[in-house]
Write an enzyme that holds these catalytic residues in place. Structure first.
Site, PDB file in Angstrom:
ATOM      1  NE  ARG A  35      23.303   4.644 -13.629  1.00 52.67           N
ATOM      2  CZ  ARG A  35      23.139   5.532 -14.920  1.00 52.67           C
ATOM      3  NH1 ARG A  35      24.086   6.040 -15.210  1.00 52.67           N
ATOM      4  NH2 ARG A  35      21.849   5.453 -15.351  1.00 52.67           N
ATOM      5  CB  ILE A  41      14.184   0.507 -13.690  1.00 55.22           C
ATOM      6  CG1 ILE A  41      15.489   1.574 -13.844  1.00 55.22           C
ATOM      7  CG2 ILE A  41      12.952   1.116 -13.775  1.00 55.22           C
ATOM      8  CD1 ILE A  41      15.186   2.781 -12.952  1.00 55.22           C
ATOM      9  N   GLY A 195       0.392   8.606 -23.592  1.00 58.52           N
ATOM     10  CA  GLY A 195       0.810   7.611 -24.042  1.00 58.52           C
ATOM     11  C   GLY A 195      -0.030   6.207 -22.948  1.00 58.52           C
ATOM     12  CB  ALA A 198       2.475  -1.746 -20.044  1.00 58.16           C
ATOM     13  CB  VAL A 287      12.021   2.967 -21.785  1.00 56.84           C
ATOM     14  CG1 VAL A 287      10.800   3.235 -20.554  1.00 56.84           C
ATOM     15  CG2 VAL A 287      11.628   1.567 -22.582  1.00 56.84           C
ATOM     16  CG  HIS A 460     -16.226 -26.917 -12.236  1.00 56.22           C
ATOM     17  ND1 HIS A 460     -16.561 -25.892 -13.094  1.00 56.22           N
ATOM     18  CD2 HIS A 460     -16.851 -27.019 -11.323  1.00 56.22           C
ATOM     19  CE1 HIS A 460     -17.771 -25.230 -12.622  1.00 56.22           C
ATOM     20  NE2 HIS A 460     -18.073 -26.018 -11.537  1.00 56.22           N
TER      21      HIS A 460
END
EC number: 1.8.1.4
Length: 481
Positions: A35, A41, A195, A198, A287, A460
């Site tokens: 849509r 997102i 909040g 993340a 969410v 290393h």
């Protein structure tokens, strides 16, 4: 006569478009209904563009500390908010076009419009409503749009949207969600972030790097509450060193709006209230799944706490109807959605050996400065399960590559079952740990023991050497500490 498919997928986010590609690979005639914009997102307003913003912030942080690398910059390094945002939007636009190419390459039909389930096996696509946000690229004009389509299998992958708290609803001007926070037309001088998951911490970190006075308010005792307490405590100290103000065990109980500012009433657990006036507030309190206006009620689809209930293979209680990704419940992560979609479509196609996803092996990453990454059980959860454990730790301050990079603040923590040597969890904070965590994810997937990790040769000098040292530490064999 309605166009008929083997599979119709509603939503083209990471879960939706990846599932469509896998379906096409398996020889299924596939369509995807969208849509707004391909990529969903994550690609357009989440995972990808935020990382572009954070990269700009990282470059600015390094430039501001150039002297510590023996470098002198001629002139002042400043951030142009319009250019920073433009780069981020450009990254999304490029990837949006990439998804369109993949749909064409795999001969997947894209149906533009608003999908509704009217009866089993049928999707009615209506006219596109005005997008919540403008698409990155103009919606391609094509023959597929409004109409009725049928399929033996329909997969709902409609994702999620920002959750709003009553009385503190985002208004797009003074109270932002991640949509507005991602494309500011000016750089606020002060900001309250509500909040510390993340999303909240990443934006707090970005805006602090841009020179904004940032206050984070978190209801739980620790920031990034899903993380191991030791890791989140370390991250908090580093964030506070960068100038972030963090208030835990507190909530924003009320927000008063001014002409061009807000005043947040912050209530702590003891009932005391302090007010913080700032230019803007970002609401990052989680969410919720996009389950509305799909016709789920008509079909009798079972939902729980705003998400569609599924089994281990994405099946709902309605035959022929499936759900994947954020709309199917936590953890609400793009990589979870992708993997969940592949499992779902392979089960539909009868691919042998398909098994449900083990959510204990899904990694989580937060791209703040310092980065945080984890997989598996935290120390507290392992103990709560009654596990007899060994815990290993290794500091970035003892690693040559970290010191050479000027990134010596961080740690890696590993948790093992004392009896079996099973790797139960790995938790990291520091530079590039979001890239390192996958080594432990692979190890857990292969049921690797501590002995096999100890016998693995790490190159290393690298940051990855710390992973092995953490394992060695858990068994009293650490070498470089």
């Amino acid at each position: 006569m309605p166009l008929s498919y083997d599979v119709i997928i509603i939503g083209s986010g990471p879960g939706g478009y990846v599932t469509a590609i896998r379906a096409a690979q398996l020889g299924l005639k596939t369509a995807i209904v969208e849509r707004e914009h391909l990529g969903g997102i994550c690609l357009n307003w989440g995972c990808i563009p935020t990382k572009a913003l954070l990269r700009s912030a990282e470059i600015l942080d390094h430039a501001n500390h150039a002297k510590s690398y023996g470098l002198t910059l001629n002139g002042t390094m400043t951030a142009d908010v319009k250019d920073v945002v433009a780069r981020s939007r450009g990254v999304s636009a490029r990837l949006n076009g990439g998804v369109a190419f993949l749909m064409k390459k795999n001969k997947i039909d894209v149906i533009w419009g608003e999908a509704k389930l009217t009866k089993p096996g049928e999707v009615v696509v209506g006219k596109m409503s005005k997008p919540v946000v403008e698409p990155q690229n103009p919606v391609p004009k094509g023959v597929l749009g409004e109409g009725t389509y049928t399929a033996k299998h329909i997969i709902v992958a409609t994702g999620a949207r920002p959750r709003a708290l009553p009385g503190i609803e985002p208004d797009g001007k003074l109270i932002w969600t991640y949509f507005e926070a991602m494309k500011p037309d000016f750089m606020p001088k002060s900001l309250v972030v509500m909040g510390s998951g993340a999303i909240g911490i990443e934006f707090a970190s970005f805006y602090r790097s841009m020179g904004v006075d940032v206050t984070v308010v978190e209801l739980m005792p620790n920031i990034m509450p899903v993380e191991d307490v030791e890791i989140s405590t370390f991250a908090r100290k580093q964030l506070e060193k960068r100038g972030l103000k963090i208030i835990t065990e507190a909530k924003v109980s009320k927000v008063e709006k001014g002409a061009n500012s807000i005043t947040a009433h912050v209530e702590t657990k003891d009932g005391k209230v302090q007010t913080i006036t700032a230019d803007r507030l970002i609401s990052a309190v989680g969410v919720q799944g996009n389950i509305e206006n799909l016709g789920l009620e008509t079909l009798g689809v079972k939902t729980d706490r705003g998400c569609i209930v599924i089994d281990g293979y994405g099946k709902t209680n309605v035959p022929g109807l499936y759900a994947i990704g954020d709309v199917a419940g936590p953890p609400m992560l793009a990589h979870k959605a992708e993997h969940e979609g592949v499992i779902c479509i392979e089960k539909i196609a009868g691919v042998p050996g398909v098994h449900p996803m083990d959510k204990a092996k899904i990694p989580g990453c937060t791209y703040c400065n310092p980065q945080v990454a984890s997989v598996g059980l935290t120390e507290a959860k392992a103990k709560a399960e009654g596990r007899d454990i060994r815990v290993g730790r290794y500091s970035f301050a003892a690693n040559g590559k970290a010191i050479a990079l000027g990134e010596d603040q961080g740690m890696i923590k590993t948790i093992f079952d004392k009896k079996t040597g099973e790797l139960l969890g790995a938790h990291m904070v520091g530079a590039e740990v979001t890239e390192l965590i996958q080594g432990f994810v692979v190890a857990m997937n292969l049921e690797t023991t501590e002995e096999e990790l100890m016998h693995t040769i790490f190159p290393h000098p690298t940051l990855s050497e710390m992973m092995k040292e953490s394992v060695l530490d858990a068994y009293g064999r650490v070498l470089n500490a």
